[in-house]
Enzyme design. Structure first.
Site, PDB file in Angstrom:
ATOM      1  N   ASP A  42       0.848  -1.185   0.000  1.00  0.00           N
ATOM      2  CA  ASP A  42       0.000   0.000   0.000  1.00  0.00           C
ATOM      3  C   ASP A  42       0.888   1.241   0.000  1.00  0.00           C
ATOM      4  OD1 ASP A  42      -1.704   2.221   1.318  1.00  0.00           O
ATOM      5  OD2 ASP A  42      -3.163   0.631   0.967  1.00  0.00           O
ATOM      6  N   ILE A  43       0.479   2.282  -0.712  1.00  0.00           N
ATOM      7  CA  ILE A  43       1.300   3.503  -0.777  1.00  0.00           C
ATOM      8  C   ILE A  43       1.199   4.356   0.485  1.00  0.00           C
ATOM      9  CG2 ILE A  43       1.300   3.604  -3.298  1.00  0.00           C
ATOM     10  CD1 ILE A  43      -0.818   5.872  -3.039  1.00  0.00           C
ATOM     11  N   GLU A  48     -13.024   2.806  -1.224  1.00  0.00           N
ATOM     12  CA  GLU A  48     -12.574   3.990  -1.965  1.00  0.00           C
ATOM     13  C   GLU A  48     -12.171   3.693  -3.404  1.00  0.00           C
ATOM     14  OE1 GLU A  48      -9.600   5.944   0.380  1.00  0.00           O
ATOM     15  OE2 GLU A  48     -11.032   6.459   1.953  1.00  0.00           O
ATOM     16  N   VAL A  49     -11.745   2.474  -3.685  1.00  0.00           N
ATOM     17  CA  VAL A  49     -11.364   2.097  -5.052  1.00  0.00           C
ATOM     18  C   VAL A  49     -12.353   1.038  -5.532  1.00  0.00           C
ATOM     19  CG1 VAL A  49      -9.560   1.126  -6.524  1.00  0.00           C
ATOM     20  CG2 VAL A  49      -8.932   2.587  -4.588  1.00  0.00           C
ATOM     21  N   HIS A 100      -7.035  -5.805   2.141  1.00  0.00           N
ATOM     22  CA  HIS A 100      -5.876  -5.264   2.846  1.00  0.00           C
ATOM     23  C   HIS A 100      -5.366  -6.356   3.775  1.00  0.00           C
ATOM     24  CE1 HIS A 100      -6.740  -0.908   2.007  1.00  0.00           C
ATOM     25  NE2 HIS A 100      -7.953  -1.401   1.839  1.00  0.00           N
ATOM     26  N   ASN A 107     -13.102  -3.491   2.404  1.00  0.00           N
ATOM     27  CA  ASN A 107     -14.122  -2.452   2.513  1.00  0.00           C
ATOM     28  C   ASN A 107     -15.014  -2.546   1.278  1.00  0.00           C
ATOM     29  OD1 ASN A 107     -12.907  -1.261   4.858  1.00  0.00           O
ATOM     30  ND2 ASN A 107     -11.366  -0.390   3.520  1.00  0.00           N
ATOM     31  N   HIS A 145     -10.597  -5.589  -3.422  1.00  0.00           N
ATOM     32  CA  HIS A 145      -9.257  -5.725  -2.865  1.00  0.00           C
ATOM     33  C   HIS A 145      -9.332  -6.066  -1.394  1.00  0.00           C
ATOM     34  CE1 HIS A 145     -10.359  -1.464  -2.372  1.00  0.00           C
ATOM     35  NE2 HIS A 145      -9.498  -1.399  -1.357  1.00  0.00           N
TER      36      HIS A 145
END
Length: 125
Positions: A39-40, A105-106, A112, A97, A110
């Site tokens: 993750d960035i 948010e995306v 995490h 999420n 995905h």
């Protein structure tokens, strides 16, 4: 801004661009069905995102449309990354999420993967 997980897939989302190589990522694992990368903006010492390579917005979308091979491959990729990162013992957290209430948010499914320290309670009591 949270997204609606029932919307059609947006092929201009950041993870679609990562999959196409348009945006660089620090890859930790890749196979035919999944990609895992750091993750960035990490929220733990180890914070890796695992995404399916197919165009899926949410768990509902993925479970309804993905092939058995894609589903198995994605789940196996998550386990592989956890093992390779040395997280099986002492433990780790998986978080997905989904939709507005889940603060997705995306608009690309995905997971995490968090680890590297005690993470505390997941939700305030």
């Amino acid at each position: 801004m949270p997204i609606d997980a029932t919307l059609p897939y947006d092929d201009q989302n950041i993870f679609a661009k990562v999959l196409r190589g348009e945006i660089p990522s620090r890859k930790v694992y890749e196979d035919d069905h999944a990609l895992a990368f750091h993750d960035i903006a990490p929220q733990a010492p180890i914070h890796i995102l695992v995404i399916p390579k197919g165009a899926y917005v949410s768990w509902d979308d993925f479970s309804a449309r993905a092939s058995a091979a894609e589903i198995a491959g994605f789940i196996r990729a998550v386990g592989h990354v956890a093992r390779e990162q040395g997280l099986v013992e002492p433990g780790y957290r998986l978080l997905a999420n989904i939709g507005g209430h889940g603060h997705q948010e995306v608009p690309h499914l995905h997971v995490h993967l968090f680890g590297g320290r005690p993470l505390g309670a997941m939700l305030p009591r």
